[in-house]
Design a protein around this motif. Structure first.
Motif, PDB file in Angstrom:
ATOM      1  N   LEU A 118      15.568  71.950 -31.748  1.00 36.59           N
ATOM      2  CA  LEU A 118      14.927  71.209 -32.893  1.00 36.59           C
ATOM      3  C   LEU A 118      13.452  71.235 -32.867  1.00 36.59           C
ATOM      4  O   LEU A 118      12.420  71.335 -33.494  1.00 36.59           O
ATOM      5  N   LYS A 119      12.939  71.199 -31.455  1.00 35.39           N
ATOM      6  CA  LYS A 119      11.527  71.259 -31.031  1.00 35.39           C
ATOM      7  C   LYS A 119      10.857  72.711 -31.451  1.00 35.39           C
ATOM      8  O   LYS A 119       9.689  72.761 -32.203  1.00 35.39           O
ATOM      9  N   ARG A 120      12.037  73.461 -31.098  1.00 39.98           N
ATOM     10  CA  ARG A 120      11.186  74.963 -31.273  1.00 39.98           C
ATOM     11  C   ARG A 120      11.381  75.281 -32.760  1.00 39.98           C
ATOM     12  O   ARG A 120      10.406  76.095 -33.325  1.00 39.98           O
ATOM     13  N   ALA A 121      12.323  74.781 -33.463  1.00 40.43           N
ATOM     14  CA  ALA A 121      12.466  75.118 -34.963  1.00 40.43           C
ATOM     15  C   ALA A 121      11.148  74.467 -35.608  1.00 40.43           C
ATOM     16  O   ALA A 121      10.668  75.037 -36.712  1.00 40.43           O
ATOM     17  N   ALA A 125      13.013  73.032 -39.118  1.00 42.69           N
ATOM     18  CA  ALA A 125      14.231  72.322 -38.881  1.00 42.69           C
ATOM     19  C   ALA A 125      14.919  71.714 -40.244  1.00 42.69           C
ATOM     20  O   ALA A 125      15.799  71.431 -40.351  1.00 42.69           O
ATOM     21  N   LEU A 126      13.677  71.280 -41.097  1.00 42.61           N
ATOM     22  CA  LEU A 126      13.976  70.778 -42.380  1.00 42.61           C
ATOM     23  C   LEU A 126      15.021  69.558 -42.305  1.00 42.61           C
ATOM     24  O   LEU A 126      14.661  68.559 -41.594  1.00 42.61           O
ATOM     25  N   ASP A 127      16.468  69.689 -42.804  1.00 41.50           N
ATOM     26  CA  ASP A 127      17.190  68.546 -42.800  1.00 41.50           C
ATOM     27  C   ASP A 127      18.035  68.369 -41.705  1.00 41.50           C
ATOM     28  O   ASP A 127      18.996  67.803 -41.636  1.00 41.50           O
ATOM     29  N   THR A 128      17.783  69.192 -40.634  1.00 43.92           N
ATOM     30  CA  THR A 128      18.563  69.092 -39.333  1.00 43.92           C
ATOM     31  C   THR A 128      18.262  67.988 -38.656  1.00 43.92           C
ATOM     32  O   THR A 128      17.286  67.801 -38.473  1.00 43.92           O
ATOM     33  N   ARG A 129      19.317  67.244 -38.205  1.00 46.55           N
ATOM     34  CA  ARG A 129      19.327  66.008 -37.584  1.00 46.55           C
ATOM     35  C   ARG A 129      20.229  65.894 -36.427  1.00 46.55           C
ATOM     36  O   ARG A 129      21.471  66.454 -36.464  1.00 46.55           O
TER      37      ARG A 129
END
Length: 442
Positions: A118-121, A125-129
């Protein structure tokens, strides 16, 4: 036998010239053909077997952004946009649905691994949780096992591999592209240091540009004209079930199994962790190139040594008779699946989802993934060989990224403004001393 693929009828007319010849009738090749034909170019696709006969119909059917190498993320975002418009683009339903994808976490180490992605994206990351508790339970109806957390991307989805590439191929034909089946390219024709066309089993086709989208065959094709392309084949096994009531929707991966709900109500199931590499001469030819990714992924790669070292598609044997090339001898690669591995994956999934117990297994198959040393594809012209464009090495990401990869390849052929910055996909990174930096696996 591989899964049943929607048929594409090849074109009968065999002209001896084209603006562009595309080698390979998988999702990358036919997507490139579609976008080039829509631009008005004369395009011929040469496929040694049938459309989507190899990995394009044998993959899991995932269309995801989550977990991708950051270098791929801009292209994946464009791919998911194209998947969302696919029915309008090709005039057929290829099964694309935004059902979401989960990476299920059993412990804190897995959670930390996905939080690092998530940090690298970053903004991609958009809606990724990361989800937990009731939010996670709602994504896993009928699950008997409680997971600690999951990385969840609602906008990711799935499509049907046996439908998608054939539908894109038929749309390319309607746009004016010619698709020649059982027309193996024996070699790329080079004169005066540049590409002039291809030599096929049906004759020579003159063309100013040749796109190599041959999957695991691409390295051999390039080596024949002195272009070094480090690429190895990884064998992945898959099964599908009959329709099941009460199972989970969408798709998920966890240690030991992965699944996708199919359009017909059944499931595609795989081990999700272990793939196999059959040792061949290329294993030694490109050994040092692949050391970084091998050091990273060695637990998930099973090495095998067998008759393919001598007689397989990447073995020493070049032909099986006068006038017949290795490509004609292997019209469609159909490796044997790892039945024991699939049985274990099914048992693990049934432990989590009892609703799947007793579901009929309709088919098991395997396919060869075309992997590069950094698990990032090559989508690029080759500076040392004018007229040559390579679109290969998708490392297990080719189906989901395919429509946008074809669009980018078409942009590069045309000299148009590229869909995304193509720098990350340049061919020369493998020959200019750049050290491979894999961040994801195959």
């Amino acid at each position: 036998m591989g899964p049943p693929v929607d048929p594409v009828h090849g074109d009968d007319v065999h002209l001896d010239t084209a603006d562009v010849v595309i080698i390979g009738g998988g999702i990358i090749g036919v997507s490139t053909a579609l976008f080039l034909a829509r631009k008005g170019l004369s395009v011929t696709v040469c496929e040694k077997g049938h459309v989507a006969g190899e990995q394009s119909s044998r993959n899991w059917g995932w269309c995801r952004r989550m977990g991708r190498d950051p270098r791929e993320l801009p292209l994946v975002v464009e791919a998911l946009r194209l998947w969302g418009d696919m029915e309008q683009l090709v005039g057929e339903d290829v099964g694309f649905r935004r059902t979401g994808i989960l990476y299920l976490c059993r412990n804190d180490g897995e959670i930390a691994h996905h939080e690092e992605w998530l940090k690298r994206a970053g903004d991609f990351a958009l809606d990724t949780r990361m989800i937990r508790g009731e939010a996670l339970a709602a994504q896993l109806p009928g699950a008997r096992t409680t997971f600690k957390a999951a990385l969840h991307t609602p906008s990711d989805g799935r499509a049907e591999p046996q439908k998608a590439a054939p539908a894109i191929a038929r749309a390319a034909q309607r746009a004016g592209a010619r698709i020649l089946l059982r027309c193996a390219v024996r070699e790329i024709d080079v004169e005066g240091g540049r590409v002039r066309g291809v030599v096929t089993e049906q004759g020579t086709i003159r063309a100013g540009t040749v796109v190599v989208a041959g999957g695991v065959w691409s390295s051999r094709l390039c080596r024949q004209i002195g272009v070094r392309l480090p690429q190895l084949a990884v064998r992945a096994s898959v099964m599908r079930t009959a329709p099941v009531e009460g199972g989970p929707d969408g798709a998920a991966w966890t240690e030991g199994f992965a699944y996708r709900k199919r359009l017909d109500g059944g499931y595609t199931i795989a081990d999700g962790t272990t793939n196999h590499h059959d040792i061949v001469p290329d294993t030694f030819r490109y050994f040092t190139d692949f050391l970084p990714i091998l050091a990273r992924e060695w637990r998930g790669i099973g090495l095998r040594f067998g008759k393919d070292f001598f007689n397989g598609p990447a073995g020493f044997a070049q032909s099986s008779g006068p006038g017949e090339s290795i490509y004609e001898r292997h019209r469609t690669l159909d490796p044997a699946p790892a039945v024991g591995l699939l049985a274990q994956a099914r048992a693990r999934m049934e432990d989590v989802f009892p609703a799947l117990k007793g579901a009929a297994i309709l088919q098991r198959w395997a396919g060869y993934i075309d992997a590069t040393p950094d698990a990032v594809p090559v989508i690029a012209p080759v500076a040392s060989m004018p007229g040559l464009v390579i679109a290969t090495g998708f490392s297990g990401h080719g189906f989901g990224i395919g429509p946008a990869a074809g669009r980018l390849a078409a942009d590069l052929v045309m000299g148009d403004r590229p869909l995304v910055d193509p720098t990350a996909f340049r061919y020369e990174r493998f020959i200019d001393g750049t050290r491979p930096r894999p961040t994801t696996g195959v």
